[in-house]
Write a protein that holds these residues in place. Structure first.
Motif, PDB file in Angstrom:
ATOM      1  N   ASP A  87       0.811  -1.216   0.000  1.00 27.72           N
ATOM      2  CA  ASP A  87       0.000   0.000   0.000  1.00 27.72           C
ATOM      3  C   ASP A  87       0.845   1.267   0.000  1.00 27.72           C
ATOM      4  OD1 ASP A  87      -2.570  -1.237   0.041  1.00 27.72           O
ATOM      5  OD2 ASP A  87      -2.239  -1.734   2.141  1.00 27.72           O
ATOM      6  N   VAL A  88       2.012   1.220   0.644  1.00 27.97           N
ATOM      7  CA  VAL A  88       2.875   2.396   0.708  1.00 27.97           C
ATOM      8  C   VAL A  88       4.302   2.011   0.326  1.00 27.97           C
ATOM      9  CG1 VAL A  88       1.509   3.492   2.541  1.00 27.97           C
ATOM     10  CG2 VAL A  88       3.507   2.139   3.147  1.00 27.97           C
ATOM     11  N   GLU A  89       5.078   3.023   0.010  1.00 26.96           N
ATOM     12  CA  GLU A  89       6.501   2.801  -0.222  1.00 26.96           C
ATOM     13  C   GLU A  89       7.285   3.775   0.640  1.00 26.96           C
ATOM     14  OE1 GLU A  89       7.768   3.561  -4.251  1.00 26.96           O
ATOM     15  OE2 GLU A  89       6.227   5.081  -4.505  1.00 26.96           O
ATOM     16  N   GLN A  90       8.417   3.291   1.110  1.00 23.68           N
ATOM     17  CA  GLN A  90       9.291   4.095   1.959  1.00 23.68           C
ATOM     18  C   GLN A  90      10.292   4.830   1.086  1.00 23.68           C
ATOM     19  OE1 GLN A  90      11.026   2.157   5.437  1.00 23.68           O
ATOM     20  NE2 GLN A  90      12.951   3.203   5.038  1.00 23.68           N
ATOM     21  N   ILE A  91      10.454   6.116   1.368  1.00 22.77           N
ATOM     22  CA  ILE A  91      11.441   6.939   0.673  1.00 22.77           C
ATOM     23  C   ILE A  91      12.537   7.245   1.694  1.00 22.77           C
ATOM     24  CG2 ILE A  91      11.817   9.044  -0.650  1.00 22.77           C
ATOM     25  CD1 ILE A  91       9.619   7.118  -1.777  1.00 22.77           C
ATOM     26  N   GLY A  92      13.778   6.947   1.367  1.00 24.19           N
ATOM     27  CA  GLY A  92      14.886   7.134   2.305  1.00 24.19           C
ATOM     28  C   GLY A  92      15.168   5.850   3.051  1.00 24.19           C
ATOM     29  N   ASP A  93      16.331   5.812   3.702  1.00 23.36           N
ATOM     30  CA  ASP A  93      16.747   4.575   4.346  1.00 23.36           C
ATOM     31  C   ASP A  93      16.518   4.542   5.845  1.00 23.36           C
ATOM     32  OD1 ASP A  93      17.618   3.324   2.005  1.00 23.36           O
ATOM     33  OD2 ASP A  93      19.526   4.388   2.086  1.00 23.36           O
ATOM     34  N   ILE A  94      17.033   5.551   6.562  1.00 22.09           N
ATOM     35  CA  ILE A  94      16.935   5.523   8.023  1.00 22.09           C
ATOM     36  C   ILE A  94      16.734   6.927   8.583  1.00 22.09           C
ATOM     37  CG2 ILE A  94      18.332   3.448   8.363  1.00 22.09           C
ATOM     38  CD1 ILE A  94      20.692   5.312   9.036  1.00 22.09           C
ATOM     39  N   GLY A  95      16.250   6.959   9.807  1.00 23.11           N
ATOM     40  CA  GLY A  95      16.176   8.211  10.549  1.00 23.11           C
ATOM     41  C   GLY A  95      15.143   9.195  10.045  1.00 23.11           C
ATOM     42  N   LYS A  96      15.449  10.457  10.270  1.00 26.78           N
ATOM     43  CA  LYS A  96      14.514  11.537   9.959  1.00 26.78           C
ATOM     44  C   LYS A  96      14.309  11.740   8.464  1.00 26.78           C
ATOM     45  CE  LYS A  96      15.341  13.933  14.266  1.00 26.78           C
ATOM     46  NZ  LYS A  96      15.735  15.152  14.944  1.00 26.78           N
ATOM     47  N   SER A  97      15.192  11.171   7.659  1.00 26.73           N
ATOM     48  CA  SER A  97      15.055  11.334   6.214  1.00 26.73           C
ATOM     49  C   SER A  97      13.990  10.412   5.624  1.00 26.73           C
ATOM     50  CB  SER A  97      16.393  11.078   5.513  1.00 26.73           C
ATOM     51  OG  SER A  97      16.769   9.714   5.655  1.00 26.73           O
ATOM     52  N   VAL A  98      13.480   9.465   6.426  1.00 29.07           N
ATOM     53  CA  VAL A  98      12.484   8.515   5.931  1.00 29.07           C
ATOM     54  C   VAL A  98      11.115   9.182   5.842  1.00 29.07           C
ATOM     55  CG1 VAL A  98      11.229   6.389   6.455  1.00 29.07           C
ATOM     56  CG2 VAL A  98      13.693   6.496   6.797  1.00 29.07           C
ATOM     57  N   THR A  99      10.497   9.038   4.685  1.00 31.57           N
ATOM     58  CA  THR A  99       9.107   9.454   4.495  1.00 31.57           C
ATOM     59  C   THR A  99       8.377   8.322   3.778  1.00 31.57           C
ATOM     60  OG1 THR A  99       9.617  10.552   2.401  1.00 31.57           O
ATOM     61  CG2 THR A  99       9.622  11.929   4.387  1.00 31.57           C
ATOM     62  N   TYR A 100       7.072   8.417   3.747  1.00 31.94           N
ATOM     63  CA  TYR A 100       6.256   7.411   3.098  1.00 31.94           C
ATOM     64  C   TYR A 100       5.291   8.085   2.141  1.00 31.94           C
ATOM     65  CZ  TYR A 100       7.918   4.453   6.893  1.00 31.94           C
ATOM     66  OH  TYR A 100       8.715   3.784   7.772  1.00 31.94           O
ATOM     67  N   ARG A 101       4.949   7.369   1.093  1.00 35.67           N
ATOM     68  CA  ARG A 101       3.909   7.818   0.160  1.00 35.67           C
ATOM     69  C   ARG A 101       3.137   6.595  -0.319  1.00 35.67           C
ATOM     70  NH1 ARG A 101       8.084   9.602  -4.506  1.00 35.67           N
ATOM     71  NH2 ARG A 101       8.650   7.522  -5.209  1.00 35.67           N
ATOM     72  N   LEU A 102       1.977   6.857  -0.863  1.00 36.89           N
ATOM     73  CA  LEU A 102       1.190   5.756  -1.396  1.00 36.89           C
ATOM     74  C   LEU A 102       1.945   5.111  -2.547  1.00 36.89           C
ATOM     75  CD1 LEU A 102      -2.415   7.255  -1.419  1.00 36.89           C
ATOM     76  CD2 LEU A 102      -1.472   5.611   0.189  1.00 36.89           C
ATOM     77  N   ASN A 103       1.856   3.809  -2.626  1.00 37.25           N
ATOM     78  CA  ASN A 103       2.517   3.080  -3.690  1.00 37.25           C
ATOM     79  C   ASN A 103       1.756   3.267  -4.991  1.00 37.25           C
ATOM     80  OD1 ASN A 103       3.979   1.301  -5.258  1.00 37.25           O
ATOM     81  ND2 ASN A 103       3.874  -0.374  -3.787  1.00 37.25           N
ATOM     82  N   LYS A 104       2.433   3.705  -6.019  1.00 33.14           N
ATOM     83  CA  LYS A 104       1.799   3.935  -7.319  1.00 33.14           C
ATOM     84  C   LYS A 104       1.463   2.639  -8.011  1.00 33.14           C
ATOM     85  CE  LYS A 104       4.238   8.278  -7.793  1.00 33.14           C
ATOM     86  NZ  LYS A 104       5.356   8.963  -8.393  1.00 33.14           N
ATOM     87  N   ASN A 105       2.167   1.566  -7.652  1.00 32.59           N
ATOM     88  CA  ASN A 105       1.944   0.256  -8.244  1.00 32.59           C
ATOM     89  C   ASN A 105       1.669  -0.770  -7.147  1.00 32.59           C
ATOM     90  OD1 ASN A 105       2.644   1.200 -10.893  1.00 32.59           O
ATOM     91  ND2 ASN A 105       4.758   1.189 -10.204  1.00 32.59           N
ATOM     92  N   PRO A 106       0.467  -0.702  -6.526  1.00 34.26           N
ATOM     93  CA  PRO A 106       0.177  -1.628  -5.418  1.00 34.26           C
ATOM     94  C   PRO A 106       0.177  -3.079  -5.881  1.00 34.26           C
ATOM     95  CG  PRO A 106      -1.770  -0.347  -5.982  1.00 34.26           C
ATOM     96  CD  PRO A 106      -0.658   0.149  -6.832  1.00 34.26           C
ATOM     97  N   LYS A 107       0.464  -3.982  -4.938  1.00 34.00           N
ATOM     98  CA  LYS A 107       0.508  -5.415  -5.242  1.00 34.00           C
ATOM     99  C   LYS A 107      -0.871  -5.945  -5.563  1.00 34.00           C
ATOM    100  CE  LYS A 107       4.494  -6.344  -2.365  1.00 34.00           C
ATOM    101  NZ  LYS A 107       5.027  -7.013  -1.207  1.00 34.00           N
TER     102      LYS A 107
END
Length: 107
Positions: A87-107
């Motif tokens: 449903d979502v994808e993680q942007i960034g690897d660790i810490g405060k730089s991590v954000t989430y957005r809806l997955n454009k290509n859901p399973k």
């Protein structure tokens, strides 16, 4: 010491309850009801997060915490589950730089 005694007493009571067929059915029914209620609440929280992502596009854990009041560990667990479900994808690897957005290509 008191805690250990209480746990032993509770364990013995549970064994007695589960040894009687009618009590066992009642105990199983209560557990199913509690689990179902928990699952419903959890899904409602994840749906709220998905709605926020749809509205805002991209959110950090802190953004989600501010909007929902959920504990950061709960948010991390929910986001992991939403990521695994596609449903979502993680942007960034660790810490405060991590954000989430809806997955454009859901399973």
């Amino acid at each position: 010491m008191l805690t250990q005694s209480l746990l032993i007493i509770m364990g013995l009571a549970l064994v007695l309850v589960l040894s009687v067929p009618s009590s066992r059915k009642r105990a199983i029914s209560l557990c199913k009801t509690a689990f179902s209620s928990q699952s419903k609440e959890k899904q409602e929280k994840k749906d709220k997060i998905l709605a926020l992502l749809e509205e805002r596009g991209e959110l950090s854990n802190l953004d989600i915490q501010k909007e929902t009041g959920l504990h950061r560990r709960s948010i991390r667990r929910y986001m992991d589950e939403l990521e695994i479900s596609g449903d979502v994808e993680q942007i960034g690897d660790i810490g405060k730089s991590v954000t989430y957005r809806l997955n454009k290509n859901p399973k």
